[in-house]
Design a protein around this motif. Structure first.
Motif, short mmCIF file in Angstrom:
data_model
loop_
_atom_site.label_atom_id
_atom_site.label_comp_id
_atom_site.label_asym_id
_atom_site.label_seq_id
_atom_site.Cartn_x
_atom_site.Cartn_y
_atom_site.Cartn_z
N PRO A 180 0.82 -1.22 0.00
CA PRO A 180 0.00 0.00 0.00
C PRO A 180 0.85 1.26 0.00
N TYR A 181 1.90 1.27 0.80
CA TYR A 181 2.83 2.40 0.86
C TYR A 181 4.09 1.96 1.59
N PHE A 182 5.16 2.72 1.39
CA PHE A 182 6.41 2.43 2.09
C PHE A 182 6.33 3.05 3.48
N GLY A 183 6.04 2.21 4.46
CA GLY A 183 5.84 2.70 5.81
C GLY A 183 7.08 3.34 6.42
N PHE A 184 8.28 2.92 6.01
CA PHE A 184 9.48 3.45 6.63
C PHE A 184 9.66 4.94 6.32
N VAL A 185 9.16 5.40 5.17
CA VAL A 185 9.30 6.81 4.82
C VAL A 185 8.53 7.67 5.82
N GLY A 186 7.28 7.30 6.06
CA GLY A 186 6.48 8.04 7.02
C GLY A 186 7.02 7.96 8.43
N LEU A 187 7.46 6.77 8.84
CA LEU A 187 7.98 6.59 10.20
C LEU A 187 9.23 7.44 10.43
N ILE A 188 10.11 7.48 9.46
CA ILE A 188 11.33 8.27 9.61
C ILE A 188 11.00 9.76 9.69
N LEU A 189 10.07 10.22 8.87
CA LEU A 189 9.73 11.64 8.85
C LEU A 189 9.10 12.09 10.16
N VAL A 190 8.14 11.31 10.68
CA VAL A 190 7.47 11.72 11.92
C VAL A 190 8.37 11.56 13.14
N ALA A 191 9.41 10.73 13.04
CA ALA A 191 10.34 10.56 14.15
C ALA A 191 11.41 11.66 14.17
N LEU A 192 11.81 12.12 12.99
CA LEU A 192 12.85 13.14 12.91
C LEU A 192 12.31 14.55 13.11
N PHE A 193 11.12 14.80 12.58
CA PHE A 193 10.58 16.16 12.58
C PHE A 193 9.32 16.24 13.44
N ASN A 194 8.69 17.41 13.40
CA ASN A 194 7.44 17.62 14.12
C ASN A 194 6.40 16.62 13.62
N PRO A 195 5.91 15.72 14.48
CA PRO A 195 4.98 14.67 14.02
C PRO A 195 3.72 15.21 13.38
N LEU A 196 3.22 16.34 13.86
CA LEU A 196 1.98 16.89 13.33
C LEU A 196 2.12 17.27 11.87
N TYR A 197 3.14 18.06 11.54
CA TYR A 197 3.31 18.54 10.18
C TYR A 197 3.85 17.45 9.25
N ALA A 198 4.68 16.57 9.79
CA ALA A 198 5.20 15.48 8.96
C ALA A 198 4.10 14.50 8.59
N ALA A 199 3.23 14.16 9.55
CA ALA A 199 2.13 13.23 9.28
C ALA A 199 1.11 13.85 8.33
N LEU A 200 0.82 15.13 8.53
CA LEU A 200 -0.14 15.80 7.64
C LEU A 200 0.41 15.90 6.23
N GLY A 201 1.68 16.20 6.09
CA GLY A 201 2.29 16.26 4.76
C GLY A 201 2.28 14.92 4.06
N ALA A 202 2.56 13.84 4.80
CA ALA A 202 2.54 12.51 4.20
C ALA A 202 1.15 12.14 3.72
N ALA A 203 0.13 12.45 4.51
CA ALA A 203 -1.24 12.12 4.12
C ALA A 203 -1.67 12.89 2.87
N VAL A 204 -1.32 14.18 2.82
CA VAL A 204 -1.66 14.99 1.64
C VAL A 204 -0.87 14.53 0.42
N GLY A 205 0.40 14.19 0.62
CA GLY A 205 1.23 13.71 -0.49
C GLY A 205 0.71 12.42 -1.08
#
Length: 211
Positions: free
Chosen positions: A50-75
């Motif tokens: 369905p999607y590469f989960g590691f990309v989202g996990l790395i982004l929300v762990a490194l950066f602000n989870p709110l904006y990283a998660a929202l950006g991933a969902a919109v992307g």
């Protein structure tokens, strides 16, 4: 002196916007790749990524989870659905919300990006919640549709079972195989290397939950 000033610099809205755009672009491009990988059908069950989960996990762990998660969902919607001509209209909002909630929770649960056990637990819970919410929504929609027809006896139960199997399959593939395992290897190595490129102080144990 410059280093001390950098460490005291709070994350502002422009940096949050950069995190949002970066997350949207990276997760969206990764989703384009998964769209090109054909699914394997075993009877009524489709096995795919369905999607590469590691990309989202790395982004929300490194950066602000709110904006990283929202950006991933919109992307995921823009790159994976609109650009591929697979946009499902207002029904796509469900996928945006479930993915956002799952990744956001995973980001909040990561207390130490160098602790592989912490990364694994956060990924399993976050993506598990995303799959659970998506599965419940699908079952409700199908159940409402079936109730309006003279359904075959046992059909609703069969649909629930298929949805359960599909969600477990997606949780294993996106959550573990192409999610937690790559993230456990890559995240400790990326921590402290990507954040300075955006002028952001790397998250520490004390700052994770405040991000």
């Amino acid at each position: 002196m410059e280093t001390a000033a950098y460490n005291r610099k709070p994350q502002n809205q422009s940096q949050n916007l950069m995190v949002f755009v970066l997350s949207m672009a990276l997760f969206g491009l990764a989703d384009l790749v998964t769209e090109m990988i054909p699914d394997v059908e075993i009877g009524p069950i489709e096995i795919g990524i369905p999607y590469f989960g590691f990309v989202g996990l790395i982004l929300v762990a490194l950066f602000n989870p709110l904006y990283a998660a929202l950006g991933a969902a919109v992307g995921e919607v823009i790159f994976g659905d609109l650009l591929m001509g697979d946009f499902g209209g207002i029904g796509e909002l469900e996928g945006v919300l479930t993915l956002f909630i799952g990744l956001y929770i995973a980001g909040l649960l990561v207390n130490n990006s160098k602790n592989r056990l912490n990364i694994a637990i956060a990924g399993m819970i976050g993506i598990g919640i995303e799959q659970l919410l998506g599965g419940v929504a699908d079952v409700i929609k199908v159940s409402v549709g079936v109730s309006e027809l003279e359904a075959v006896e046992g059909l609703p139960q069969s649909i629930v079972l298929l949805e359960l199997v599909e969600n477990v399959n997606e949780w294993i593939i996106s959550g573990i195989i192409v999610g937690i395992l790559p993230a456990m290897f890559m995240l400790p190595r990326l921590h402290g290397k990507l954040e300075p490129l955006l002028g952001i102080k790397p998250r520490t144990n004390s700052s994770y939950r405040a991000a």
